[in-house]
Design an enzyme around this catalytic site. Structure first.
Site, PDB file in Angstrom:
ATOM      1  N   ASP A  95       0.811  -1.216   0.000  1.00 38.61           N
ATOM      2  CA  ASP A  95       0.000   0.000   0.000  1.00 38.61           C
ATOM      3  C   ASP A  95       0.850   1.274   0.000  1.00 38.61           C
ATOM      4  O   ASP A  95       2.030   1.257   0.372  1.00 38.61           O
ATOM      5  CB  ASP A  95      -0.853   0.044   1.283  1.00 38.61           C
ATOM      6  N   ASP A  96       0.171   2.349  -0.352  1.00 35.62           N
ATOM      7  CA  ASP A  96       0.608   3.748  -0.123  1.00 35.62           C
ATOM      8  C   ASP A  96       1.662   4.267  -1.093  1.00 35.62           C
ATOM      9  O   ASP A  96       2.097   5.404  -0.973  1.00 35.62           O
ATOM     10  CB  ASP A  96       1.128   3.962   1.318  1.00 35.62           C
ATOM     11  N   HIS A 146      -6.410   3.191  -3.507  1.00 39.29           N
ATOM     12  CA  HIS A 146      -6.377   3.339  -2.042  1.00 39.29           C
ATOM     13  C   HIS A 146      -6.713   4.779  -1.663  1.00 39.29           C
ATOM     14  O   HIS A 146      -6.073   5.356  -0.794  1.00 39.29           O
ATOM     15  CB  HIS A 146      -4.956   2.949  -1.602  1.00 39.29           C
ATOM     16  N   HIS A 150      -5.478   9.395   1.013  1.00 41.82           N
ATOM     17  CA  HIS A 150      -5.344   8.550   2.192  1.00 41.82           C
ATOM     18  C   HIS A 150      -6.117   9.091   3.388  1.00 41.82           C
ATOM     19  O   HIS A 150      -5.720   8.935   4.549  1.00 41.82           O
ATOM     20  CB  HIS A 150      -3.871   8.341   2.568  1.00 41.82           C
ATOM     21  N   HIS A 243       3.648  -2.160   3.121  1.00 47.75           N
ATOM     22  CA  HIS A 243       3.670  -0.827   2.513  1.00 47.75           C
ATOM     23  C   HIS A 243       4.951  -0.626   1.703  1.00 47.75           C
ATOM     24  O   HIS A 243       6.034  -0.561   2.307  1.00 47.75           O
ATOM     25  CB  HIS A 243       3.586   0.249   3.603  1.00 47.75           C
TER      26      HIS A 243
END
Ligand SMILES: [Zn+2]
Length: 309
Positions: A95-96, A146, A150, A243
């Site tokens: 993620d991210d 995503h 955020h 991540h």
């Protein structure tokens, strides 16, 4: 219960083809290495994979395709209906990103093992670093979304939250030049029910996790490795959340993959049946926000070049 949802393994996976080819070319493949100091579920023979320069590559043992009609949810922390993993099977998710250096390090580690993961990028990061997200796509990984920034969607109005979801999806499309997979992960794994319903209407699948590595709280790569292996040992399989944005994680992935192989785990590649349908008004909104045609298919080095300094 939503209908029209199914998960199935493609009967002839790349890994299977790879075994046949390898055996023709190289003779019998070496046995799975014994677990190297990794206490884990009983090691089962992983599918040998052809992977240049890495006889101990994880490879991909199975490829599944997901039909996201109705917005099915995956990951035992929140969704229990579609438990598609078999014992010792792992889905790697990151993620991210995309983020300079760290995402590239994760990609290199995955490539060294000829294995695949699912990435859930942040929309703004995708717009800042489209060339990195393109590398993720070119390496054959699956790319969901995503949100745009955020934000914790449980703290926004429903309209604001929908905008976060849609702009995130449109940003991936803008960065890649084509839509990503209809896979979505909620920031902080907060799932407001009205937004779960909304994703169902949008036919976007929701990925929670079977185990959160909490790697974002860790400073040392060894902690990340230990966290993932300990949680996997407990559940025996799972969708693992990490991540690529985090430097310690990017540093941990090479050794983590080696340990997963040694522990007898097998990697499942997850693909989408169809790409996501973005909404035109949000495709336009993010381009406006980023000042028009900021996202180019040309790498910056071909647009701006230092000729004297
Ligand atoms: Zn996140």
């Amino acid at each position: 219960m939503r209908v029209g949802v199914y998960v199935f393994a493609i009967s002839v996976s790349l890994a299977t083809l790879g075994v046949a080819q390898a055996q023709r070319v190289l003779g019998p493949m070496p046995a799975t290495p014994a677990a190297l100091g990794v206490a884990s579920p009983p090691a089962v023979a992983s599918s040998p994979t052809v992977c240049p320069n890495n006889p101990n590559a994880l490879g991909v043992s199975r490829v599944v395709e997901i039909d996201t009609t109705g917005g099915p949810g995956f990951g035992f922390e929140h969704f229990k209906a579609y438990d598609f993993l078999r014992p010792n099977e792992v889905v790697l998710t990151f993620d991210d990103g995309p983020w300079p250096a760290n995402t590239a390090a994760v990609l290199a580690a995955l490539a060294a093992h000829c294995t695949k993961a699912v990435f859930f990028p942040i929309g703004k990061h995708a717009m800042w670093h489209p060339e990195i997200l393109k590398q993720v796509a070119e390496a054959g990984h699956t790319i969901g979304s995503h949100t745009w920034s955020h934000a914790d969607l449980s703290k926004l109005t429903t309209d604001q939250a929908k905008e976060e979801i849609e702009k995130g999806t449109s940003a991936v499309r803008a960065a890649l030049g084509q839509p990503g997979a209809p896979f979505f992960r909620f920031p902080a794994l907060r799932h407001p029910p009205e937004l779960v319903s909304y994703l169902g209407e949008r036919n976007i699948g929701i990925f929670s996790t079977d185990m959160d590595s909490f790697d974002f709280k860790m400073r040392k790569p060894e902690q990340v490795i230990q966290s993932v292996l300990a949680r996997l040992k407990k559940s025996g399989k799972g969708i693992v959340l990490m991540h690529d944005f985090q430097r310690p994680t990017s540093a941990a992935v090479p050794e983590l993959l080696a340990q997963l192989k040694a522990g007898g785990y097998k990697i499942v590649q997850v693909k989408a049946k169809d790409p996501v349908s973005t909404l035109p008004e949000y495709d336009e909104a993010i381009m406006k926000e980023f000042g028009g045609n900021v996202v180019s298919s040309r790498p910056i080095s071909s647009v701006v070049r230092t000729i004297s300094e």
